[in-house]
Design a protein around this motif. Structure first.
Motif, mmCIF file in Angstrom:
data_model
loop_
_atom_site.group_PDB
_atom_site.id
_atom_site.type_symbol
_atom_site.label_atom_id
_atom_site.label_comp_id
_atom_site.label_asym_id
_atom_site.label_seq_id
_atom_site.Cartn_x
_atom_site.Cartn_y
_atom_site.Cartn_z
ATOM 1 N N UNK A 59 58.600 21.528 55.274
ATOM 2 C CA UNK A 59 59.029 20.151 55.547
ATOM 3 C C UNK A 59 60.399 19.884 54.940
ATOM 4 N N UNK A 60 61.154 18.999 55.594
ATOM 5 C CA UNK A 60 62.457 18.561 55.095
ATOM 6 C C UNK A 60 62.298 17.127 54.586
ATOM 7 N N UNK A 61 62.304 16.909 53.269
ATOM 8 C CA UNK A 61 62.098 15.562 52.723
ATOM 9 C C UNK A 61 63.119 14.547 53.227
ATOM 10 N N UNK A 62 64.347 14.985 53.473
ATOM 11 C CA UNK A 62 65.380 14.063 53.945
ATOM 12 C C UNK A 62 65.050 13.558 55.346
ATOM 13 N N UNK A 63 64.555 14.441 56.207
ATOM 14 C CA UNK A 63 64.149 14.024 57.548
ATOM 15 C C UNK A 63 62.942 13.096 57.469
ATOM 16 N N UNK A 64 62.001 13.418 56.602
ATOM 17 C CA UNK A 64 60.812 12.591 56.447
ATOM 18 C C UNK A 64 61.174 11.172 56.031
ATOM 19 N N UNK A 65 62.154 11.049 55.139
ATOM 20 C CA UNK A 65 62.556 9.735 54.627
ATOM 21 C C UNK A 65 63.166 8.861 55.713
ATOM 22 N N UNK A 66 63.672 9.477 56.776
ATOM 23 C CA UNK A 66 64.314 8.713 57.860
ATOM 24 C C UNK A 66 63.329 8.246 58.921
ATOM 25 N N UNK A 67 62.079 8.677 58.828
ATOM 26 C CA UNK A 67 61.090 8.324 59.857
ATOM 27 C C UNK A 67 60.635 6.870 59.722
ATOM 28 N N UNK A 68 60.210 6.262 60.821
ATOM 29 C CA UNK A 68 59.593 4.937 60.725
ATOM 30 C C UNK A 68 58.377 5.002 59.805
ATOM 31 N N UNK A 69 58.110 3.920 59.126
ATOM 32 C CA UNK A 69 57.036 3.883 58.136
ATOM 33 C C UNK A 69 55.682 4.219 58.738
#
Length: 315
Positions: A59-69
């Protein structure tokens, strides 16, 4: 290219009702009604030819942080239409989704750091499901067309077109449709393959050559058999179907792609869901650049479908 016609949106589908959908959990060991597993535990099933590649994606934490809640909390809801091998089909257990589309769906979920829910849905209900928010992404070998862009936005992930099946070793030295003049070809009796055969027939006669003897059949298997038994010199079909059939040594065939027929196939998303569109695009791009995307395509013998970078609506 697989031609599919989206019928007018049924009111039931617009209302978000089931429309014949079957839920398939990304983890085949878990029941479909159970909450999806965390992304680190999303596992491709053993029948997924790309399982080793998919299950090693971090997983890429930076990509995850950009996702809708809601996607971070509930996971990615994907719909596909199982029944178009090798792109999407049902595993031997009768429920698990396998094929290139589910493989890439799982890969994206792992890269984004979210869980994945896969639902088998009748094709004509899928775009309505995206519009109403029932699904986040649609991956079902859907051609990215201007007409469909009026309802959804595409993150393009492969480029596919028509193909031919010929006898193993290609003894007739067939390379392009022009080489079919005066030969016998088999096709399924509808759609783009028949249209391509008829256009080739007309072009041959226009150029003063003998046209095609076109054998029409109700299904792919019957059309393929004509090459295996020597009755036809070629079977015109979608390239992905040709490659899948040729992968079985018992058919005694090999697949050829037909240049100039390629079109982009896209992951469909709601146009207003900008955060998710951008995250999916960037996750796909990361998989392309890392080489994992190419390995997944290669596992399904579909390397020729590869694109160099993720696109949004073809750009």
């Amino acid at each position: 290219m697989k031609i599919r016609i989206v019928i007018p949106l049924l009111l039931a589908c617009l209302a978000g009702t089931a429309c014949g959908a079957q839920s398939l959990n990304a983890d085949p060991a878990a029941p479909a009604s159970k909450s999806a597993q965390p992304a680190a535990q999303v596992q491709a099933p053993a029948e997924d030819k790309a399982a080793a590649v998919v299950n090693a994606i971090a997983a890429d934490p930076a990509l995850n942080a950009r996702l809708p809640a809601d996607v971070r909390a509930e996971g990615l809801k994907m719909t596909t239409s199982l029944g178009y091998p090798p792109m999407n089909m049902i595993g031997s257990d009768g429920t698990t989704a396998i094929g290139l589309d589910p493989s890439l769906g799982r890969a994206l979920a792992r890269k984004l750091g979210v869980s994945l829910h896969i639902t088998d849905e009748e094709f004509n209900s899928q775009i309505p499901g995206i519009i109403t928010g029932r699904y986040d992404i649609l991956m079902s070998s859907v051609s990215d067309t201007a007409e469909r862009r009026t309802n959804v936005t595409f993150v393009d992930y492969v480029k596919a077109g028509a193909g031919m099946l010929v006898e193993k070793g290609n003894p007739e030295a067939i390379k392009t449709p022009a080489d079919l003049c005066g030969r016998t070809v088999s096709v399924v009796d509808n759609g783009s393959s028949l249209a391509l055969a008829e256009q080739t027939h007309a072009d041959c006669e226009k150029n003063g050559e003998k046209g095609l003897d076109i054998l029409k059949f109700a299904g792919d298997q019957e059309a393929l058999l004509q090459v295996s038994n020597g009755r036809a010199q070629a079977n015109i079909t979608d390239y992905v179907v040709a490659a899948y059939k040729a992968g079985d040594p018992k058919t005694g065939t090999e697949a050829l792609s037909i240049a100039g027929t390629e079109a982009l196939w896209g992951i469909a998303l709601h146009p207003d869901n900008k955060e998710l569109i951008e995250a999916v695009r960037d996750a796909l791009d990361a998989l392309i650049k890392s080489g994992e995307y190419g390995k997944i395509l290669a596992a399904w013998d579909l390397e020729q479908l590869a694109i160099e970078s993720a696109l949004v609506n073809g750009e």
